[in-house]
Structures are given as C-alpha cells and as structure tokens.
Design a protein around this motif. Structure first.
Motif, PDB file in Angstrom:
ATOM      1  N   GLN A 226      37.031  30.399  66.385  1.00 54.62           N
ATOM      2  CA  GLN A 226      35.745  29.890  65.907  1.00 54.62           C
ATOM      3  C   GLN A 226      35.997  28.773  64.905  1.00 54.62           C
ATOM      4  O   GLN A 226      37.061  28.693  64.292  1.00 54.62           O
ATOM      5  CB  GLN A 226      34.927  30.997  65.256  1.00 54.62           C
ATOM      6  CG  GLN A 226      35.565  31.634  64.032  1.00 54.62           C
ATOM      7  CD  GLN A 226      34.719  32.734  63.428  1.00 54.62           C
ATOM      8  OE1 GLN A 226      33.632  33.039  63.926  1.00 54.62           O
ATOM      9  NE2 GLN A 226      35.206  33.342  62.344  1.00 54.62           N
ATOM     10  N   GLU A 227      34.997  27.935  64.752  1.00 54.51           N
ATOM     11  CA  GLU A 227      35.133  26.791  63.862  1.00 54.51           C
ATOM     12  C   GLU A 227      34.826  27.212  62.423  1.00 54.51           C
ATOM     13  O   GLU A 227      33.859  27.935  62.152  1.00 54.51           O
ATOM     14  CB  GLU A 227      34.203  25.663  64.293  1.00 54.51           C
ATOM     15  CG  GLU A 227      34.485  24.339  63.602  1.00 54.51           C
ATOM     16  CD  GLU A 227      33.756  23.182  64.251  1.00 54.51           C
ATOM     17  OE1 GLU A 227      34.106  22.016  63.974  1.00 54.51           O
ATOM     18  OE2 GLU A 227      32.845  23.433  65.064  1.00 54.51           O
ATOM     19  N   ALA A 228      35.643  26.743  61.523  1.00 54.37           N
ATOM     20  CA  ALA A 228      35.435  27.011  60.084  1.00 54.37           C
ATOM     21  C   ALA A 228      34.380  26.034  59.577  1.00 54.37           C
ATOM     22  O   ALA A 228      34.685  24.905  59.160  1.00 54.37           O
ATOM     23  CB  ALA A 228      36.745  26.868  59.332  1.00 54.37           C
ATOM     24  N   ASP A 255      47.358  31.159  62.519  1.00 57.94           N
ATOM     25  CA  ASP A 255      47.345  32.612  62.349  1.00 57.94           C
ATOM     26  C   ASP A 255      46.062  33.235  62.888  1.00 57.94           C
ATOM     27  O   ASP A 255      46.104  34.274  63.557  1.00 57.94           O
ATOM     28  CB  ASP A 255      47.521  32.967  60.869  1.00 57.94           C
ATOM     29  CG  ASP A 255      48.858  32.484  60.328  1.00 57.94           C
ATOM     30  OD1 ASP A 255      49.833  32.475  61.118  1.00 57.94           O
ATOM     31  OD2 ASP A 255      48.917  32.111  59.144  1.00 57.94           O
ATOM     32  N   THR A 256      44.916  32.597  62.639  1.00 56.58           N
ATOM     33  CA  THR A 256      43.626  33.183  63.028  1.00 56.58           C
ATOM     34  C   THR A 256      42.980  32.472  64.210  1.00 56.58           C
ATOM     35  O   THR A 256      42.124  33.038  64.874  1.00 56.58           O
ATOM     36  CB  THR A 256      42.671  33.160  61.841  1.00 56.58           C
ATOM     37  OG1 THR A 256      42.413  31.795  61.455  1.00 56.58           O
ATOM     38  CG2 THR A 256      43.258  33.908  60.660  1.00 56.58           C
ATOM     39  N   GLY A 257      43.358  31.197  64.447  1.00 59.57           N
ATOM     40  CA  GLY A 257      42.713  30.432  65.504  1.00 59.57           C
ATOM     41  C   GLY A 257      41.480  29.694  65.056  1.00 59.57           C
ATOM     42  O   GLY A 257      40.846  29.004  65.878  1.00 59.57           O
ATOM     43  N   ASN A 258      41.092  29.771  63.800  1.00 62.00           N
ATOM     44  CA  ASN A 258      39.961  28.993  63.293  1.00 62.00           C
ATOM     45  C   ASN A 258      40.316  27.510  63.296  1.00 62.00           C
ATOM     46  O   ASN A 258      41.463  27.130  63.049  1.00 62.00           O
ATOM     47  CB  ASN A 258      39.585  29.447  61.874  1.00 62.00           C
ATOM     48  CG  ASN A 258      39.078  30.878  61.852  1.00 62.00           C
ATOM     49  OD1 ASN A 258      38.633  31.419  62.867  1.00 62.00           O
ATOM     50  ND2 ASN A 258      39.155  31.512  60.672  1.00 62.00           N
ATOM     51  N   TYR A 259      39.343  26.674  63.527  1.00 61.20           N
ATOM     52  CA  TYR A 259      39.613  25.250  63.680  1.00 61.20           C
ATOM     53  C   TYR A 259      38.479  24.419  63.093  1.00 61.20           C
ATOM     54  O   TYR A 259      37.373  24.912  62.840  1.00 61.20           O
ATOM     55  CB  TYR A 259      39.809  24.890  65.148  1.00 61.20           C
ATOM     56  CG  TYR A 259      38.572  25.040  65.995  1.00 61.20           C
ATOM     57  CD1 TYR A 259      37.759  23.937  66.255  1.00 61.20           C
ATOM     58  CD2 TYR A 259      38.207  26.268  66.533  1.00 61.20           C
ATOM     59  CE1 TYR A 259      36.604  24.061  67.034  1.00 61.20           C
ATOM     60  CE2 TYR A 259      37.078  26.398  67.307  1.00 61.20           C
ATOM     61  CZ  TYR A 259      36.289  25.290  67.554  1.00 61.20           C
ATOM     62  OH  TYR A 259      35.147  25.419  68.316  1.00 61.20           O
ATOM     63  N   VAL A 260      38.757  23.153  62.932  1.00 59.94           N
ATOM     64  CA  VAL A 260      37.778  22.153  62.500  1.00 59.94           C
ATOM     65  C   VAL A 260      37.951  20.940  63.402  1.00 59.94           C
ATOM     66  O   VAL A 260      39.065  20.418  63.556  1.00 59.94           O
ATOM     67  CB  VAL A 260      37.969  21.747  61.030  1.00 59.94           C
ATOM     68  CG1 VAL A 260      37.040  20.577  60.665  1.00 59.94           C
ATOM     69  CG2 VAL A 260      37.693  22.921  60.113  1.00 59.94           C
ATOM     70  N   ASP A 261      36.870  20.487  63.993  1.00 66.72           N
ATOM     71  CA  ASP A 261      36.911  19.353  64.925  1.00 66.72           C
ATOM     72  C   ASP A 261      35.859  18.337  64.488  1.00 66.72           C
ATOM     73  O   ASP A 261      34.659  18.555  64.628  1.00 66.72           O
ATOM     74  CB  ASP A 261      36.651  19.825  66.359  1.00 66.72           C
ATOM     75  CG  ASP A 261      36.835  18.708  67.378  1.00 66.72           C
ATOM     76  OD1 ASP A 261      37.132  17.575  66.966  1.00 66.72           O
ATOM     77  OD2 ASP A 261      36.688  18.981  68.586  1.00 66.72           O
ATOM     78  N   ILE A 262      36.337  17.217  63.936  1.00 68.78           N
ATOM     79  CA  ILE A 262      35.461  16.118  63.548  1.00 68.78           C
ATOM     80  C   ILE A 262      35.933  14.886  64.311  1.00 68.78           C
ATOM     81  O   ILE A 262      36.919  14.224  63.927  1.00 68.78           O
ATOM     82  CB  ILE A 262      35.506  15.875  62.026  1.00 68.78           C
ATOM     83  CG1 ILE A 262      35.083  17.130  61.261  1.00 68.78           C
ATOM     84  CG2 ILE A 262      34.610  14.707  61.640  1.00 68.78           C
ATOM     85  CD1 ILE A 262      35.238  17.016  59.761  1.00 68.78           C
ATOM     86  N   GLN A 263      35.229  14.622  65.421  1.00 70.61           N
ATOM     87  CA  GLN A 263      35.597  13.512  66.306  1.00 70.61           C
ATOM     88  C   GLN A 263      37.102  13.584  66.645  1.00 70.61           C
ATOM     89  O   GLN A 263      37.802  12.566  66.655  1.00 70.61           O
ATOM     90  CB  GLN A 263      35.280  12.154  65.657  1.00 70.61           C
ATOM     91  CG  GLN A 263      33.814  11.939  65.315  1.00 70.61           C
ATOM     92  CD  GLN A 263      33.547  10.559  64.769  1.00 70.61           C
ATOM     93  OE1 GLN A 263      33.171   9.650  65.527  1.00 70.61           O
ATOM     94  NE2 GLN A 263      33.731  10.379  63.470  1.00 70.61           N
TER      95      GLN A 263
END
Length: 502
Positions: A226-228, A255-263
């Motif tokens: 999921q996205e942070a 470790d958790t798979g959390n991500y941030v996607d900005i362009q």
C-alpha cells in the motif's frame, strides 16, 4: 688316413659316352648302383701320390645331371644314343611350346628327358627352346596338361532374411536420428526468429497486455502493498515550494512493501543514472561467461568523452581491466570508461534489447556519453525496480550483486541523497547531473535495520540549483520517516512522563 675316392656321376657319364664313341662296351660286371667294381679306389700308402685323373672331354651338363637321374641307367639308353649320333648331322626339329612349363614329364615319356642340351655352336636353338617358357603365366602352369584354364565362379552366399531385416532397422534408426536433429535445429531457428519478430513488431493490444504483465511482475519483484499517503503528502509539500521543478519520485520499503509514487513513471533525461543499468548488464555478462573481470580493455579514440572522469586525459591505447573500467564508470562517473563498457557489451542497440527484456518501459539509450542533450531516457520507477531485482538476486548472481553494491557505495558525489541521511547509514547509489536534470538512485540501510530504495529525478531549467536542494530535502524527509529513534513520538501517557521525572 686312408680315404675312399668315389667317382662322381659326371665322370661316369662322360666315360660311358666316350666309350660308346669308340664302339666298345664294357663287359665288366656292374654293381647294384650301376658302378663298375674297378671304380672303387685302391688303398694307397701315405707316401704314394695319387694317379693323375684321366682327361675327360668337357661337355655341357646333361639332362640326367640336372634332373638327378642316376647315371648308371644310361647304358639302357645306348640304342637311343646311337640314333642321336646318326641324326646329329640333321638340324634339330623345332619343339612346340609346352602347355605346362615347370612340370616334369611322367615316367612313361622318359625318352625325351635324356636328350642332352645342344652344343654351344647352336645358341639360336637354346633361345628357341627356352623362349616359350617365359610366355606362360604362373596361373597356366598349375593346370593339367591338355586342359584349358577354367574360371572359378564363386557361388553367392545366401543371406538370411533376419540379416536384411536387421540392416533395414539400423538404417531406419540412423535416418530417424539425422532427421530429428535437423528438424529440431530448424524448429529452434524458426522459434527464435519468430520471437525476434514478435519483439520487434508488436501490435497496440499486445503492447498494452505486455505493459500490464510488466506492471504485475514489477509489483511482484517490488512486493508493493500500500502507498504511504502521509509520507507522500510530505514530499508533495516540498515540491510545491519549487513550482519550476518537475520531480519524479519512487520509494519502496523493502521490509513492508509500502511505497510512494509521485510521477514515478515519467520519462526524464537519464544523465549519468543510465550507468546503473549498464553496470547490471556488465555483471550479467560476467555471470554468463561472456566477459571476465580481469579482461583487458583498450581505450580507443572513439571512446574518449568530455565531461566527468579522468580517463579522457590518458593517451589513446591505454589499457585497463574490465573491473577497473566498470568501477570508474560508477565511482567517478567517468564517461570515457562508460563508452568503453558500452562498446564491449555490443553497443547501444544490444543494451536497449536487454532493457526491454528486463521490462524497463521508460529506459532507452540514444547516444553514448556524454549525453548533454538528454536523449537517453529513464524513470525513477524503472531505476528502483532494477535495484529491487538486484537486491533479490534475480538478474545477477549474489557475488555479482555484492560487487555492484560495493562499487556503488564508493560513489564520490555525495551531495544529494547522502546529505539527507544520518551518520553511519549505508548507501549504495549513483548520481546524474546535466543542465536539464539531476537525480540520484540508491539503496539505503539504516542502523535500525530498515532497508528501502528511493529514486529521485528532477527536471529543471538551466542548471537550477534548487533541484539539488529538493533532492536533499526529500532524502531527509524519508530518512526521518523511517528512523523513529531520531524523531521519537512524544508520549501521551501521563504516568510515563511522570515516571521519567527525577
């Protein structure tokens, strides 16, 4: 000692012939072997000299001597000898060539065998008698007299039907093996050509499905959950302060798979960050045996490039090992070393095929280094995805992965991502910097055990320094987000606060 002298067969025959010429015959009794009793030598004393031998007329050896006939039997042929003496004045009749040369005549025809050889006065007769003997072949001499040579016909051996069946079976198996090998080779060639054509020419629908599958595979390699959102909001707030900049950010917590996607999928000029996928291709070639780390590479005129790096000052023809060249490509961001590696790996087209095979959708090369115009493209998400594959040991071996991380750890430019990290934090990264863009991609290991990947590319105008500052601020924000020990949350429990008081 007393010796016993025996008369030789030659002397006895000559004595018989000379006696017959004088017209007298010996009336003395003969012994069993045909010799006269007078032919036995007398005993003589040691001092006495032997009587001189009687002179015997020399004549050519007779047929009896050459054929081993006992000379004692010659007296039985006296009538024949008298006839021969009467016919000596006449020329000898010509003999017909023998049908079986080399064979002796039988006992029934023994009369011609005692005819003596002609005298040396008639040499032509000797040649005429011996010449037919040389005309016969050895094969004809083995045939019986009066018979024609018979050709031996070899009977054909009858072959069993089982032998024929076995031969046909072996022949069929051999033909089958050869045909199978040829068909398998043709099938492999056809399949590879079909795959190449399919890779080159894809329809729009196939491209969409490929992109969808690529996204799924990327999600699996990155293990995105999921996205942070709170961290994403903080980063967007920093970007709003610099509206002239166009950032592309992609972050994933390993470790958790959390991500941030900005362009993160925005294609931007790659600058020197393109050297990261080139390094991956280099170590993949090492793992496959197409390249050795100790292989010597020669710097040529076409490799020399301006910009960053120190190899451009070296003379043409300088030699470096492949590992030294790859290390300078990353640590010093040496453009000349990068061009040497590109050339060794097969050129730009070969690298682009590998990038497409790795499903890097926005990564593609157009020119060698330095690419000041920014024609080589990539995205923050492509770089992070590639590093995630390296971290999991999917594209290269574990040993090659360790080589890569050690090399990227030695990057000399530490003005971007490392500036936002705390002391003692491990980072393996690669920077990129041209007038239109600056960026940094790295793997960070924190002291608290947290590991994450972050890629930041910022497009700018005319080498705007605010882009560098934005990268440093984003790096610090991410580090503080994961490092709870650096920024502890205040406790809301009054009992704990009270307990902390002295």
């Amino acid at each position: 000692m007393l010796g016993v002298a025996q008369r030789s067969p030659r002397q006895s025959l000559f004595s018989i012939l000379s006696f017959s010429k004088s017209g007298s015959k010996s009336s003395e009794p003969k012994s069993r072997n045909g010799n006269s009793p007078k032919s036995q030598p007398r005993r003589r004393s040691r001092g006495s000299t032997p009587p001189p031998p009687k002179p015997v007329s020399r004549r050519s050896p007779s047929v009896e001597q050459r054929q081993g006939i006992d000379p004692g039997r010659s007296e039985s042929f006296d009538p024949l000898l008298s006839q021969l003496r009467q016919k000596r004045s006449a020329p000898p009749p010509s003999r017909k060539p023998r049908s079986q040369p080399g064979k002796r005549s039988s006992r029934g025809t023994a009369a011609p065998s005692i005819i003596p050889f002609p005298q040396s006065s008639a040499p032509t007769a000797v040649r005429s008698r011996r010449s037919p003997v040389a005309q016969f072949s050895p094969s004809e001499s083995l045939l019986p007299p009066g018979n024609k040579p018979v050709k031996r016909v070899r009977k054909k051996r009858r072959v069993s039907p089982m032998v024929y069946a076995t031969r046909l079976l072996i022949l069929g198996i051999g033909i089958g093996v050869i045909s199978g090998t040829i068909l398998s080779a043709l099938n492999a060639l056809g399949r590879s050509s079909a795959e190449a054509n399919q890779t080159v020419s894809l329809t729009a629908e196939q491209q969409k499905s490929l992109n969808a599958n690529s996204s799924n595979s990327l999600a699996q390699s990155l293990q995105l959950t999921q996205e942070a959102s709170d961290l994403k909001t903080a980063i967007l707030g920093l970007a709003k302060d610099s509206p002239k900049l166009k950032p592309g950010v992609f972050l994933v917590d390993l470790d958790t798979g959390n991500y941030v996607d900005i362009q993160g999928e925005l294609p931007l000029p790659a600058a020197s960050t393109i050297k990261v996928p080139i390094l991956v291709s280099f170590f993949q070639a090492v793992d496959e045996g197409r390249l050795r780390l100790d292989e010597v590479l020669t710097m040529e005129e076409k490799h020399i490039a301006k910009g960053s790096g120190e190899l451009q000052d070296k003379p043409v023809g300088s030699k470096f090992t492949a590992l030294e060249t790859a290390t300078l490509m990353i640590t010093n961001s040496d453009n000349t070393a990068t061009n040497m590696i590109i050339d060794r790996l097969g050129g730009i087209e070969s690298l682009n095929q590998q990038f497409a095979f790795w499903q890097l959708k926005q990564t593609q090369m157009q020119n060698i280094l330095p690419d000041l115009e920014g024609t080589n493209k990539t995205s923050a998400k492509d770089l992070v995805t590639l590093m995630a594959e390296i971290n999991q040991g999917k594209l290269v071996s574990v040993k090659s992965r360790d080589f890569m991380l050690r090399i990227m750890q030695q990057t000399r430019n530490r003005s971007l991502l490392p500036r936002g990290l705390g002391e003692g934090t491990f980072i393996a990264h690669k920077t990129g910097n041209i007038d239109s863009v600056c960026g940094d991609i790295g793997l960070i290991d924190m002291l608290n055990g947290k590991r994450y990947l972050v890629g930041i590319l910022v497009e700018r105008e005319a080498d705007d320094p605010q882009a560098n500052e934005l990268i440093r601020q984003v790096s610090s924000t991410i580090y503080q987000y994961f490092d709870t020990s650096t920024n502890p949350q205040p406790s809301t429990d009054p009992d704990e606060v009270q307990d902390d008081q002295p």
